[in-house]
Design an enzyme around this catalytic site. Sequence first.
Site, mmCIF file in Angstrom:
data_model
loop_
_atom_site.group_PDB
_atom_site.id
_atom_site.type_symbol
_atom_site.label_atom_id
_atom_site.label_comp_id
_atom_site.label_asym_id
_atom_site.label_seq_id
_atom_site.Cartn_x
_atom_site.Cartn_y
_atom_site.Cartn_z
ATOM 1 N N ARG A 30 -3.468 1.489 -1.088
ATOM 2 C CA ARG A 30 -2.082 0.823 -0.622
ATOM 3 C C ARG A 30 -1.316 0.431 -1.869
ATOM 4 O O ARG A 30 -0.447 -0.684 -1.503
ATOM 5 C CB ARG A 30 -2.619 -0.391 0.083
ATOM 6 C CG ARG A 30 -3.333 -0.234 1.307
ATOM 7 C CD ARG A 30 -3.838 -1.415 1.989
ATOM 8 N NE ARG A 30 -4.386 -1.301 3.338
ATOM 9 C CZ ARG A 30 -5.319 -2.008 3.605
ATOM 10 N NH1 ARG A 30 -5.701 -3.168 3.348
ATOM 11 N NH2 ARG A 30 -5.843 -1.839 4.900
ATOM 12 N N ARG A 34 3.291 -2.750 0.568
ATOM 13 C CA ARG A 34 2.534 -3.964 0.417
ATOM 14 C C ARG A 34 3.096 -5.194 -0.372
ATOM 15 O O ARG A 34 4.036 -5.858 -0.063
ATOM 16 C CB ARG A 34 1.073 -3.969 -0.043
ATOM 17 C CG ARG A 34 0.287 -3.377 1.129
ATOM 18 C CD ARG A 34 0.190 -4.107 2.484
ATOM 19 N NE ARG A 34 -0.557 -3.611 3.522
ATOM 20 C CZ ARG A 34 -1.716 -4.160 4.006
ATOM 21 N NH1 ARG A 34 -2.421 -5.018 3.335
ATOM 22 N NH2 ARG A 34 -2.501 -3.244 4.970
ATOM 23 N N ARG A 43 11.585 -2.003 4.057
ATOM 24 C CA ARG A 43 11.046 -2.550 5.402
ATOM 25 C C ARG A 43 12.007 -3.202 6.222
ATOM 26 O O ARG A 43 12.012 -3.400 7.570
ATOM 27 C CB ARG A 43 9.746 -3.038 5.142
ATOM 28 C CG ARG A 43 8.602 -2.530 5.033
ATOM 29 C CD ARG A 43 8.004 -1.596 6.231
ATOM 30 N NE ARG A 43 7.247 -2.308 7.088
ATOM 31 C CZ ARG A 43 7.510 -2.628 8.265
ATOM 32 N NH1 ARG A 43 8.711 -2.250 8.873
ATOM 33 N NH2 ARG A 43 6.767 -3.413 8.961
ATOM 34 N N ASP A 81 -0.202 6.900 7.115
ATOM 35 C CA ASP A 81 -1.149 5.969 7.654
ATOM 36 C C ASP A 81 -2.266 6.987 8.387
ATOM 37 O O ASP A 81 -2.083 8.009 8.732
ATOM 38 C CB ASP A 81 -0.428 5.084 8.846
ATOM 39 C CG ASP A 81 -1.177 4.020 9.315
ATOM 40 O OD1 ASP A 81 -1.374 2.959 8.536
ATOM 41 O OD2 ASP A 81 -2.117 3.968 10.328
ATOM 42 N N TYR A 158 -10.520 2.680 16.428
ATOM 43 C CA TYR A 158 -9.270 2.278 16.949
ATOM 44 C C TYR A 158 -8.800 2.657 18.326
ATOM 45 O O TYR A 158 -8.103 2.090 19.075
ATOM 46 C CB TYR A 158 -8.200 2.826 15.757
ATOM 47 C CG TYR A 158 -7.998 1.983 14.405
ATOM 48 C CD1 TYR A 158 -7.271 0.730 14.921
ATOM 49 C CD2 TYR A 158 -8.520 2.455 13.333
ATOM 50 C CE1 TYR A 158 -7.227 -0.258 13.578
ATOM 51 C CE2 TYR A 158 -8.281 1.587 12.381
ATOM 52 C CZ TYR A 158 -7.642 0.337 12.341
ATOM 53 O OH TYR A 158 -7.390 -0.488 11.181
#
Length: 378
Positions: A30, A34, A43, A81, A158
């Site tokens: 990551r 982040r 973002r 992802d 998931y």
Amino acid sequence: MHDFPPLRNDLIIRAARGEETERAPVWAMRQAGRSLPEFLKVREKHGFFEICRTPELATEVTMQPIRRYKGLLDAAIIFSDILVIPQAFGMVVEMNPGPHFPETLDTPADIQRLLHETVNVDKELGYVYEAITQTRIALNGEVPLIGFVGAPWTLMAYMIEGGGSKTFNKSKAWLFKYPEESKALLNRIADVCADHLVGQVKAGAQLVQVFDSWASELSPYDYRTFSLYSLIRLLNRFKSQLNANNLPQVPTILFAKGANTTIADQALSGYDVLSLEWTIEGGEARRIVDEALARAGQTERTVALQGNLDPSVLPAGAAATEEGVKRMSESFKGGLNNKPRAWVANLGHGVTPQMTADDVECFLKNVWKYSKANAGET
């Protein structure tokens, strides 16, 4: 294959192939995103999956840590992802703020709702491959580029739970109530994951990692029965497809988070590198792996290790980070003249939002300092 600039830093590739290295190569899961202020600015204007699906934005975010930590990182990892695989099956995945599936798989009959029996990864996931190719060009050979995919069990969990879970009761109940249907779904996911990794190598990925984020939720028996078997299927299909397409056999990394009781089984699975989180010492993991290889008559094979500093150490400050990296380096040291032996330094999991860019830089600099010291360079 594309004609990319020559690679100038192959340290992580050598370590992943089991070689002793002059210092430990280092990167962080990551690391693209982040904690970086420049990522947070992106973002502000773009949604998470919008960035994933826009090659120019994914390339920019992937390059941000390489630019900020100039010369300290030994690999880039593409910004994407693991949940692009369920999306490729036609499932809706939202990020608000964590992953959410508006419609889940409740019984095996719901598998029929998946849009694609056989996923055309070039059509459904081509944006990932475009981002990888653009990033390889942007890297200009500075460091290798890592591609990745989620493990079949983690993705299945998931798809059934609809997001993260404290208990995973729903997805584990599937395994126990519908074992054959579960294996069939795991096989289907594994095949698409393998094809996705092949697509990433075609596009320019030089190493690949499989994230089994929910490995620790299964007992050792259930992990071997369901998750590990599907991981081996994934790996075998990946390798055979690389051969069929005359592509290089790039190093493979398996990150089975928290599955320390099955490290010996993982060592025999065929993956080149086992990534560890912080609940096991590097030296103990090395002992388990080498003993498993010896028992199996595979003494000529070296399985590299990756990890494994607790990410929570970094926000605790520079002194705590230095002490943590020093202990980690001592635990993983070995080989001739205490050179790092088949070890890739990393966090035990990923960069967290609580970390600052300075926290990450402190970690990287200390890995350089103490992994070189372990190689006899004081």
